[in-house]
Design a protein around this motif. Structure first.
Motif, short mmCIF file in Angstrom:
data_model
loop_
_atom_site.label_atom_id
_atom_site.label_comp_id
_atom_site.label_asym_id
_atom_site.label_seq_id
_atom_site.Cartn_x
_atom_site.Cartn_y
_atom_site.Cartn_z
N PHE A 64 24.70 12.82 11.56
CA PHE A 64 25.52 12.04 12.46
C PHE A 64 26.29 12.61 13.39
N PRO A 65 26.42 12.16 14.51
CA PRO A 65 27.35 12.73 15.44
C PRO A 65 28.73 12.74 15.15
N GLU A 66 29.34 13.79 15.91
CA GLU A 66 30.68 13.62 15.62
C GLU A 66 31.48 12.63 16.06
N GLU A 67 32.48 12.18 15.33
CA GLU A 67 33.34 10.83 15.37
C GLU A 67 33.75 10.93 16.77
N ALA A 68 33.67 9.76 17.37
CA ALA A 68 34.14 9.55 18.89
C ALA A 68 35.85 9.37 18.68
N SER A 69 36.24 9.88 19.77
CA SER A 69 38.01 9.72 19.86
C SER A 69 38.22 8.19 20.04
N ALA A 70 39.29 7.95 19.59
CA ALA A 70 39.82 6.46 19.65
C ALA A 70 40.22 6.13 20.80
N ASP A 71 40.73 5.04 21.44
CA ASP A 71 41.24 4.55 22.66
C ASP A 71 42.42 5.40 22.91
N PRO A 72 42.74 6.11 24.04
CA PRO A 72 43.85 7.01 24.15
C PRO A 72 44.99 6.30 24.77
N LEU A 73 44.67 4.90 25.03
CA LEU A 73 45.83 4.34 25.60
C LEU A 73 45.84 2.83 25.03
N PRO A 74 46.18 2.76 23.49
CA PRO A 74 46.38 1.29 22.87
C PRO A 74 47.55 0.80 23.46
N LEU A 75 47.52 -0.36 23.87
CA LEU A 75 48.92 -1.06 24.23
C LEU A 75 50.02 -0.93 23.18
N THR A 76 49.67 -1.21 21.93
CA THR A 76 50.84 -1.40 21.11
C THR A 76 51.59 -0.26 20.86
N GLU A 77 50.91 1.02 20.79
CA GLU A 77 51.82 2.31 21.04
C GLU A 77 52.59 2.38 22.32
N TRP A 78 52.37 1.73 23.10
CA TRP A 78 53.16 2.03 24.44
C TRP A 78 54.28 0.93 24.95
N VAL A 79 54.05 -0.29 24.53
CA VAL A 79 54.96 -1.33 24.79
C VAL A 79 54.71 -2.46 23.92
N ASP A 80 55.87 -3.30 23.45
CA ASP A 80 55.72 -4.18 22.90
C ASP A 80 55.50 -5.62 23.72
N GLU A 81 54.22 -6.02 23.44
CA GLU A 81 53.88 -7.27 24.31
C GLU A 81 54.65 -8.39 24.27
N GLN A 82 54.93 -8.87 23.29
CA GLN A 82 55.60 -10.01 23.01
C GLN A 82 57.34 -9.93 23.63
N ALA A 83 57.83 -8.78 23.40
CA ALA A 83 59.13 -8.49 24.25
C ALA A 83 59.09 -8.42 25.70
N LEU A 84 57.98 -7.87 26.08
CA LEU A 84 57.43 -7.94 27.71
C LEU A 84 57.52 -9.20 28.02
N LYS A 85 56.80 -10.12 27.45
CA LYS A 85 56.46 -11.57 27.97
C LYS A 85 57.83 -12.32 27.99
N ARG A 86 58.54 -12.07 27.03
CA ARG A 86 59.88 -12.57 26.85
C ARG A 86 60.76 -12.48 28.07
N ALA A 87 60.77 -10.92 28.51
CA ALA A 87 61.78 -10.54 29.64
C ALA A 87 60.93 -10.98 30.68
N LEU A 88 59.78 -10.99 30.99
CA LEU A 88 59.12 -11.48 31.95
C LEU A 88 59.30 -12.89 32.38
#
Length: 427
Positions: free
Chosen positions: A328-352
């Motif tokens: 088996f090949p080496e495990e591929a790296s995960a998404d380096p930019l998951p949105l949940t780790e950078w910003v709270d989308e629900q809070a962002l939409k409320r502020a917007l």
């Protein structure tokens, strides 16, 4: 009130601007002064601010543009709007009831023509012929305008996103078919239920009879020529009505059938066929509620299953099968930019939502979340623009915004509440 000559001169001088405003008047009932000045600057790039203001004042003085009462908005003169729509084929779909009323008016005008013929009243004959001529012209004009409007509806429906639900994508088409095409087909039925062709045929017979009697009496040639020309209009209108009804039906009927292929009935039939394909007819009909409703076409057949030579070969190969070892090949790296780790989308939409209206969404994201990477900022920008909680309007002017590592060149989106969109724009 401005004179017709000055109005026509301003139409000739600013026709590109009038055509643009006419096209956008289908979605915007009025225009702000800044919008009109910006459009004048687009079509007159060499004009300064004073010249733009002078052109706007000349359009208002010539009554091409009118100020709305109790507001600072402008609208096109209704007469100018109707004239420009007629030339540019930007008409809205008319009402079938208006067309039906005009067709009914043909009968009363024909009766007036026959009464004038029986009483040998030439003045009444000319008056009835003039009324018929005007009715024929109005009906012919409405049929031509409605044909172009239906073509426009079909083109807009086909140009919409294919991922949009069919009920929403073809909503205007279905409404146009039910509210216009169906009543028009009923009215133009050549049988006993129709009114269009019988009234036109009666008018043609009355006009031909009046022309013959005027010839016998030795009436003026101009009177006979008037009746003959009105009879030609009636014959041409019969041909045009049949052609327009056929074209409208051929344009909207395929789209209507496509929308109806995905209703609840077809969904239920597809589910039942899928159940029969997976479980067989006997087991599928044993489901609750199906065995009592579908007993007539149920047949029983004896089936005997035997193993063929191909199946035996496959089973022999499967018995001697030896799995091949693969690394088996080496495990591929995960998404380096998951949105949940950078910003709270629900809070962002409320502020917007609290900050609406926002003139430039990218500037607002950059100012509120300066720590976000460029990829996350751009991904949030595209997701928020497509959100249906607010209205996103694409601006005409292009701008540049430098981020952390890239410089974005784009047309900004302006976000505003849905209530404000419904109040300032047509559906």
């Amino acid at each position: 009130m401005a004179t017709p000559k000055s109005l026509l001169f301003q139409l000739h001088r600013h026709w590109d601007l009038i055509e643009h405003l006419t096209r956008h008047s289908r979605t915007l009932p009025s225009f702000e002064e800044e919008q009109v000045l910006a459009l004048i600057g687009r079509f007159s790039p060499d004009a300064d601010e004073q010249e733009k203001g002078a052109q706007l004042r000349s359009l208002c003085n010539a009554d091409v543009l009118q100020w709305l009462s109790r507001s600072n908005s402008l609208q096109l003169n209704p007469l100018v709007l109707e004239f420009a729509r007629g030339l540019t084929r930007e008409h809205e779909l008319g009402l079938s009831s208006v067309l039906k009323a005009r067709v009914e008016a043909i009968r009363s005008a024909t009766e007036s023509l026959q009464q004038g013929l029986e009483a040998q009243d030439n003045d009444r004959l000319r008056q009835a012929a003039t009324q018929l001529s005007e009715l024929f012209r109005q009906i012919s004009q409405q049929l031509d305008q409605d044909r172009h409007a239906i073509m426009e509806l079909a083109e807009q429906a086909k140009a919409k996103d294919a991922a949009m639900p069919l009920a929403k994508r073809y909503r205007a088409v279905l409404e146009a078919y039910d509210q216009y095409v169906e009543p028009m087909n009923e009215m133009m039925d050549s049988g006993l239920g129709g009114t269009f062709y019988p009234h036109l045929e009666a008018a043609e017979r009355a006009l031909d009879q009046a022309t013959e009697q005027l010839s016998v009496r030795g009436a003026l040639y101009s009177h006979r020529l008037q009746l003959r020309q009105v009879a030609y209009q009636a014959k041409e209108l019969r041909r045009m009505g049949r052609l327009v009804a056929q074209q409208c039906a051929e344009t909207l009927l395929p789209l209507r059938e496509e929308a109806r292929q995905h209703n609840q009935l077809t969904t239920a039939v597809s589910a039942l066929l899928g159940l029969v394909r997976k479980q067989g007819l006997r087991r599928a009909l044993r489901s609750p509620g199906l065995d009592s409703r579908l007993p007539l076409w149920l047949t029983s057949r004896q089936r005997r299953v035997s193993v063929g030579d191909e199946v035996k070969t496959i089973m022999a190969e499967a018995r001697d099968f030896e799995p091949v070892r693969h690394d088996f090949p080496e495990e591929a790296s995960a998404d380096p930019l998951p949105l949940t780790e950078w910003v709270d989308e629900q809070a962002l939409k409320r502020a917007l939502r609290e900050a609406l209206p926002v003139d430039n969404l990218l500037h607002w994201l950059q100012q509120r979340y300066p720590q976000l990477p460029d990829a996350v900022t751009l991904r949030l920008y595209h997701d928020l623009v497509r959100d249906d909680q607010w209205a996103a309007l694409l601006q005409d002017d292009e701008t540049h915004t430098p981020l952390k590592t890239v410089r974005v060149r784009y047309h900004p989106h302006r976000l505003q509440p849905l209530a404000e969109q419904e109040g300032s724009s047509a559906p």
